[in-house]
Enzyme design. Structure first.
Site, PDB file in Angstrom:
ATOM      1  N   LYS A   6      -8.615   6.077 -19.649  1.00 44.03           N
ATOM      2  CA  LYS A   6      -8.920   6.564 -20.988  1.00 44.03           C
ATOM      3  C   LYS A   6      -7.682   6.472 -21.899  1.00 44.03           C
ATOM      4  CE  LYS A   6     -12.656   7.364 -18.678  1.00 44.03           C
ATOM      5  NZ  LYS A   6     -13.033   8.654 -18.114  1.00 44.03           N
ATOM      6  N   TYR A  14     -16.528  16.712 -14.708  1.00 47.44           N
ATOM      7  CA  TYR A  14     -16.907  15.307 -14.861  1.00 47.44           C
ATOM      8  C   TYR A  14     -17.943  14.932 -13.791  1.00 47.44           C
ATOM      9  CZ  TYR A  14     -16.417  10.243 -14.785  1.00 47.44           C
ATOM     10  OH  TYR A  14     -16.671   8.899 -14.809  1.00 47.44           O
ATOM     11  N   ARG A  62       0.844  -1.199   0.000  1.00 46.29           N
ATOM     12  CA  ARG A  62       0.000   0.000   0.000  1.00 46.29           C
ATOM     13  C   ARG A  62       0.878   1.247   0.000  1.00 46.29           C
ATOM     14  NH1 ARG A  62      -1.542   1.780   4.545  1.00 46.29           N
ATOM     15  NH2 ARG A  62      -2.273  -0.180   5.426  1.00 46.29           N
ATOM     16  N   ASP A 117      -7.762  18.551 -14.422  1.00 44.70           N
ATOM     17  CA  ASP A 117      -8.045  17.210 -14.934  1.00 44.70           C
ATOM     18  C   ASP A 117      -7.583  17.195 -16.395  1.00 44.70           C
ATOM     19  OD1 ASP A 117      -9.261  14.995 -16.177  1.00 44.70           O
ATOM     20  OD2 ASP A 117     -10.938  14.983 -14.762  1.00 44.70           O
TER      21      ASP A 117
HETATM   22  C1  LIG Z   1     -13.526   9.039 -16.760  1.00 46.01           C
HETATM   23  C2  LIG Z   1     -13.162  10.374 -16.235  1.00 46.01           C
HETATM   24  C3  LIG Z   1     -12.911  10.591 -14.867  1.00 46.01           C
HETATM   25  C4  LIG Z   1     -13.078   9.508 -13.836  1.00 46.01           C
HETATM   26  O1  LIG Z   1     -12.145   8.512 -13.982  1.00 46.01           O
HETATM   27  P1  LIG Z   1     -12.397   6.969 -13.549  1.00 46.01           P
HETATM   28  O2  LIG Z   1     -11.144   6.306 -13.972  1.00 46.01           O
HETATM   29  O3  LIG Z   1     -13.610   6.516 -14.295  1.00 46.01           O
HETATM   30  O4  LIG Z   1     -12.619   6.954 -12.073  1.00 46.01           O
HETATM   31  C5  LIG Z   1     -12.512  11.846 -14.478  1.00 46.01           C
HETATM   32  N1  LIG Z   1     -12.389  12.862 -15.355  1.00 46.01           N
HETATM   33  C6  LIG Z   1     -12.655  12.704 -16.676  1.00 46.01           C
HETATM   34  C7  LIG Z   1     -12.502  13.859 -17.583  1.00 46.01           C
HETATM   35  C8  LIG Z   1     -13.048  11.466 -17.154  1.00 46.01           C
HETATM   36  O5  LIG Z   1     -13.315  11.319 -18.457  1.00 46.01           O
END
Ligand SMILES: *Cc1c(COP(=O)(O)O)cnc(C)c1O
Length: 396
Positions: free
Chosen positions: A202, A105, A53, A177
Site C-alpha cells: 500500500k 483485515y 532465504r 497493523d
Molecule cells: C492489504 C492489507 C493487508 C494484507 O496485505 P497483502 O500485502 O495484501 O498481503 C493487511 N492489512 C491491511 C490493513 C491491508 O490493507
C-alpha cells in the site's frame, strides 16, 4: 556518522545510506543482488551471507530502513502483508488464544478463523474501541492482542496505549497493523507495542506495483525469534521487489502528505453534499475516535469512507466516476475507489455486514496524487448522476 537523519522525511530519503556509502562503486542506490547463494571464502567460517532465504543484501537494506523508520530493533521483509502477519502469528503455540480486533483485515480474519484453528490456536474477536470489553475478553491463555487502527472501512480508532496496558497486565504481546498510517504518521513501537506489521503493498511502496509485507519488533530477542520463523517459513521478499519498495519509501512523505491534504479537502466537500449520508475520516473532529487518534498519530491520513443512500445510487456513482480506479487495495499514486460490500467484506453475511455499518451504500476512497480540484469535480459530477438516480427532483 553525521546526524543526517533527524527528521523522518530525511530518513526516508537517506535510509539506505549505510549500505550505499560502503559500496565500492559509489552508486547512490542499493544494488539488486540477484543471487541465491554466496561464495564462502573460508572453510572454517562463513561470511555474512550464505543463502538468500536466510539473508540477502538488498532485502537487508530494506529491513534496516523499516526498522529505523519504526524505531524498532529488527525489521523483516516478507512476500506480502499476509506473509508478515502469518509469520508473526507463528510466535504462538497450540493451546494459546489470541484476541483480535473485530474490524480486522479480511485476510487476517481468514488466517485466524480458518488456519490457526487447525493448529488449536483459539481466538476471540472484540470491539477494540471499547477497552473494557477488550480487557474482559482476555483469557488465561491469551498470548497476543492484535490491533488495527484506523481500521477498515469505517476508520474506527483503537487506543494503542490502552491496549498495551491490558496486554502488559496479562503478559501478552501486542501486534499492530500500521498499514493505513505508516511510520510517517504513527509509531506504535514507541507506544509500547511489540510488533508492527505492514502491508507494504500500500502506501509504503505506493505505486500499485509490488506486493510486500514488513514486520518490525521493539525487542531484539523477539526479533530473532521472528527472523527464525521468516527463515523457516521461507516467505521472504525477493531482491527486485525489495529494491522497488526501497524506492517507494523514499517518496513516502511527498506522496502521503499530498494525498492527505487532498483527502481533507475531499472530506470537507463530501460533508456538504446532501446525498452523502455520512463521511468517515479520522481527521474529522466529529469522528468518534478523533481525540484518541490525535494523541497517537500525527495525521488523519489519505483514506476515507462515505455512505450513499443505497446500492442503486452507489452503482450510478461508481459507473460515472472517471479518475479513481474502481478496485481493491489502497495507498497508491492513483486514487482507488473500493466497494467494501463486494470487495473486502464479500465473505461476510449481509446482516452481519450491515450491523457493522458496511451497508450497500458504503464506498472507500484512497486518495492519490491527482490534482484535488480534478478529483472534487469528478466526484461532484458522479454524485450528480447518483442524485438523479435517487430522487430526480433534488440537486446538489
Ligand atoms: C492489504 C492489507 C493487508 C494484507 O496485505 P497483502 O500485502 O495484501 O498481503 C493487511 N492489512 C491491511 C490493513 C491491508 O490493507
Amino acid at each position: 556518522m553525521v546526524a543526517f537523519d533527524d527528521h523522518l522525511e530525511t530518513k526516508l530519503v537517506h535510509g539506505a545510506k549505510k549500505q550505499t556509502s560502503q559500496s565500492e562503486t559509489g552508486a547512490v542506490n542499493v544494488p539488486i543482488h540477484l543471487s541465491s547463494t554466496f561464495h564462502q571464502k573460508s572453510f572454517d567460517s562463513f561470511g555474512p551471507y550464505d543463502y538468500s532465504r536466510s539473508g540477502n543484501p538488498t532485502r537487508d537494506a530494506l529491513e534496516e530502513i523499516i526498522a529505523d523508520l519504526e524505531e524498532g530493533t529488527t525489521g523483516l521483509a516478507f512476500a506480502s502483508g499476509m506473509a508478515a502477519i502469518s509469520a508473526a502469528f507463528m510466535l504462538v503455540s497450540a493451546g494459546d488464544h489470541v484476541l483480535v480486533s473485530k474490524d480486522v483485515y479480511g485476510g487476517t480474519y481468514r488466517l485466524t478463523t480458518e488456519l490457526l484453528t487447525r493448529f488449536n490456536i483459539d481466538h476471540t474477536f472484540v470491539d477494540m474501541t471499547n477497552l473494557e470489553e477488550t480487557a474482559k475478553a482476555v483469557q488465561p491463555n491469551t498470548k497476543v492482542i492484535y490491533v488495527e487502527t484506523p481500521a477498515n472501512p469505517l476508520m474506527n480508532i483503537t487506543d494503542i496505549e490502552g491496549i498495551v496496558k491490558i496486554a502488559k497486565a496479562n503478559n501478552c504481546l501486542t501486534f499492530v497493523d500500521n498499514t493505513f498510517m505508516t511510520p510517517l504518521y504513527q509509531k506504535p513501537l514507541n507506544l509500547g507495542v511489540d510488533i508492527v506489521l505492514h502491508s507494504a503493498t500500500k502506501f509504503l511502496s505506493g505505486h500499485s506495483d509490488v506486493v510486500a509485507g514488513l514486520a518490525v519488533t521493539r525487542d531484539k530477542q523477539l526479533g530473532e525469534r521472528l527472523k527464525f520463523i521468516q527463515n523457516t517459513l521461507g516467505s521472504i521478499l525477493g531482491p527486485q521487489d525489495s529494491w522497488l519498495l526501497i524506492r517507494g519509501i523514499k517518496t513516502l512523505s511527498a506522496r502521503l502528505d499530498r494525498s492527505t491534504e487532498s483527502a481533507k479537502k475531499i472530506t470537507d466537500f463530501l460533508l456538504k453534499q446532501s446525498i452523502v449520508e455520512k463521511v468517515y475520516y479520522p481527521g474529522l473532529e466529529s469522528h468518534p475516535g478523533f481525540s484518541i487518534h490525535q494523541r497517537q498519530s500525527t495525521s488523519g491520513g489519505a483514506l476515507l469512507s462515505f455512505r450513499l443512500p443505497d446500492r442503486e445510487t452507489t452503482k450510478a456513482f461508481v459507473e460515472a466516476i472517471k479518475y479513481p480506479v474502481f478496485a481493491v487495495s489502497l495507498g497508491a499514486v492513483e486514487s482507488i475507489l473500493s466497494y467494501p460490500a463486494t470487495m473486502s467484506h464479500a465473505a461476510m453475511p449481509k446482516e452481519e455486514r450491515e450491523a457493522r455499518g458496511i451497508t450497500d451504500g458504503l464506498l472507500r476512497l484512497s486518495v492519490g496524487l491527482e490534482n484535488v480540484d480534478d478529483l472534487i469535480a469528478d466526484i461532484k459530477q458522479a454524485l450528480q448522476v447518483a442524485v438523479n438516480q435517487h430522487t430526480p427532483e433534488t440537486s446538489i
